[in-house]
Design a protein around this motif. Sequence first.
Motif, PDB file in Angstrom:
ATOM      1  N   UNK A 154      32.215   6.775 -45.625  1.00 33.96           N
ATOM      2  CA  UNK A 154      31.448   6.184 -44.308  1.00 33.96           C
ATOM      3  C   UNK A 154      30.539   7.267 -45.035  1.00 33.96           C
ATOM      4  N   UNK A 155      29.178   5.736 -45.239  1.00 29.97           N
ATOM      5  CA  UNK A 155      27.759   6.589 -45.914  1.00 29.97           C
ATOM      6  C   UNK A 155      26.565   6.192 -44.452  1.00 29.97           C
ATOM      7  N   UNK A 156      25.326   7.406 -44.705  1.00 29.31           N
ATOM      8  CA  UNK A 156      24.022   6.787 -43.705  1.00 29.31           C
ATOM      9  C   UNK A 156      23.710   6.809 -44.532  1.00 29.31           C
ATOM     10  N   UNK A 157      22.316   5.697 -43.807  1.00 37.60           N
ATOM     11  CA  UNK A 157      21.621   5.443 -44.482  1.00 37.60           C
ATOM     12  C   UNK A 157      19.842   5.409 -43.301  1.00 37.60           C
ATOM     13  N   UNK A 158      18.514   5.924 -44.242  1.00 35.62           N
ATOM     14  CA  UNK A 158      18.026   5.952 -43.637  1.00 35.62           C
ATOM     15  C   UNK A 158      16.550   5.857 -44.114  1.00 35.62           C
ATOM     16  N   UNK A 173      10.995   6.025 -38.542  1.00 34.62           N
ATOM     17  CA  UNK A 173      12.246   5.812 -39.417  1.00 34.62           C
ATOM     18  C   UNK A 173      13.804   4.862 -38.753  1.00 34.62           C
ATOM     19  N   UNK A 174      14.462   3.941 -39.534  1.00 35.42           N
ATOM     20  CA  UNK A 174      15.449   3.747 -39.185  1.00 35.42           C
ATOM     21  C   UNK A 174      16.684   3.862 -39.788  1.00 35.42           C
ATOM     22  N   UNK A 175      17.809   3.785 -38.730  1.00 35.71           N
ATOM     23  CA  UNK A 175      19.272   4.236 -39.208  1.00 35.71           C
ATOM     24  C   UNK A 175      20.650   3.550 -39.339  1.00 35.71           C
ATOM     25  N   UNK A 176      20.916   3.918 -40.009  1.00 33.53           N
ATOM     26  CA  UNK A 176      22.558   3.023 -39.758  1.00 33.53           C
ATOM     27  C   UNK A 176      23.468   4.150 -40.200  1.00 33.53           C
ATOM     28  N   UNK A 177      24.776   3.605 -39.603  1.00 39.54           N
ATOM     29  CA  UNK A 177      25.938   4.171 -40.428  1.00 39.54           C
ATOM     30  C   UNK A 177      26.461   2.847 -40.970  1.00 39.54           C
ATOM     31  N   UNK A 178      27.008   3.693 -41.991  1.00 43.43           N
ATOM     32  CA  UNK A 178      27.518   2.048 -42.848  1.00 43.43           C
ATOM     33  C   UNK A 178      28.869   2.170 -43.183  1.00 43.43           C
ATOM     34  N   UNK A 179      30.077   1.609 -42.447  1.00 48.48           N
ATOM     35  CA  UNK A 179      31.431   1.072 -43.071  1.00 48.48           C
ATOM     36  C   UNK A 179      31.886   0.296 -43.960  1.00 48.48           C
ATOM     37  N   UNK A 180      32.976  -0.413 -44.221  1.00 50.42           N
ATOM     38  CA  UNK A 180      33.332  -1.679 -44.644  1.00 50.42           C
ATOM     39  C   UNK A 180      33.137  -3.101 -43.351  1.00 50.42           C
ATOM     40  N   UNK A 181      33.481  -2.061 -42.135  1.00 56.04           N
ATOM     41  CA  UNK A 181      33.555  -2.833 -41.624  1.00 56.04           C
ATOM     42  C   UNK A 181      31.432  -3.385 -41.647  1.00 56.04           C
ATOM     43  N   UNK A 182      30.892  -2.572 -41.534  1.00 52.23           N
ATOM     44  CA  UNK A 182      29.716  -2.884 -41.490  1.00 52.23           C
ATOM     45  C   UNK A 182      28.857  -1.549 -42.795  1.00 52.23           C
ATOM     46  N   UNK A 183      28.532  -2.814 -43.705  1.00 53.07           N
ATOM     47  CA  UNK A 183      28.582  -2.082 -45.258  1.00 53.07           C
ATOM     48  C   UNK A 183      27.049  -2.814 -45.759  1.00 53.07           C
ATOM     49  N   UNK A 184      25.892  -2.965 -44.684  1.00 51.19           N
ATOM     50  CA  UNK A 184      24.784  -3.505 -45.092  1.00 51.19           C
ATOM     51  C   UNK A 184      23.349  -2.543 -44.267  1.00 51.19           C
ATOM     52  N   UNK A 185      22.884  -1.890 -45.526  1.00 52.23           N
ATOM     53  CA  UNK A 185      21.209  -1.295 -44.257  1.00 52.23           C
ATOM     54  C   UNK A 185      20.121  -2.497 -45.354  1.00 52.23           C
ATOM     55  N   UNK A 186      19.734  -3.013 -44.508  1.00 52.36           N
ATOM     56  CA  UNK A 186      17.994  -3.920 -44.683  1.00 52.36           C
ATOM     57  C   UNK A 186      16.988  -3.072 -44.076  1.00 52.36           C
ATOM     58  N   UNK A 187      16.156  -2.702 -45.522  1.00 49.83           N
ATOM     59  CA  UNK A 187      15.060  -1.759 -45.975  1.00 49.83           C
ATOM     60  C   UNK A 187      14.180  -2.338 -45.605  1.00 49.83           C
TER      61      UNK A 187
END
Length: 234
Positions: free
Chosen positions: A17-21, A217-231
Amino acid sequence: MIFRHTDAIWSAHPRLVAGALYATGAGAPLGSGPDTTGYTARALARLAQATESEFPEVLAWRRAFSGMGLKPTRYRCAAESLLRRLRKEGTLPRIHPVVDLCNAVSAAYAVPVAALDADRVTGPVLEVRPARGDEHYTAFGGGTEHPAPGEITFADCAGRAHARRWTHRQSGHSAVGPHTGRILVVAEALHEGGAAVMPDLLRTLAGELAAHWGAGTRTAVLTAAAPEFVFGER
C-alpha cells in the motif's frame, strides 16, 4: 506528471500500500521547522518495548529484501535505519525541515517515507519498477552508480534512478534542499495493517505542511486497483 508502481511490483508484492503526497509552497523553511518530538517520542516508546527488527512493519520489508536477494541486515529499509539510529542515539539527524518532518513521521509509523524535489524529476512518468541496468543514480557524495538489472528503483523518463534497492536509499539528485519548491512524498507499507495506517500518515504530513508552511497539498492512497497519482503538470 504521473507517479506509479508498475504491474510487476504489485504482482510481486500484493500487500503493498503506497501513499503519495504532492506539496507546493513548502520550499522556504520557517524557523527550525515543525516540532517533531511527539513523533520521535512515539517511536521511542515502541522501541522501549521491542527492537525495530521485531516490528511487523520492518519484518515485512526484511522479507521483501530477502526475496530480492538482499541481505536484510546489510540493506535495511529507510524506516528501519532511522529507528535503529533513534534507538542508539536518542535523536534523528537534522537535514532540512521537510526531510526532518518526513523522517520523524517515518519513525513514528515505522514506514519508509521518501521526500523528493519534484522539479528534479523528469516526467511525464516517475515509476517504481525493476531497473534495466542503464539507469544512472547520483549518490549523496556526488558519484554516479547504476542499479543492477532487476533491482527495484524509482525511475524517471530521463533514465535517472531516484532510489537504490527500493526503500533503502534515495538519490542526492532529487534530495529536498534550500531551493526546493515542489515536493513529492511517497510512503510505502508492506505489512498487513498498511492499508489502515496509510491514510492517517498522509493526513499527518499534510496537516504539518499546511500548518507550518501554508503548503497546498494533494494526497492519494495507491493500491493495485488505483495505482496512479497525478501531480503537478502532465
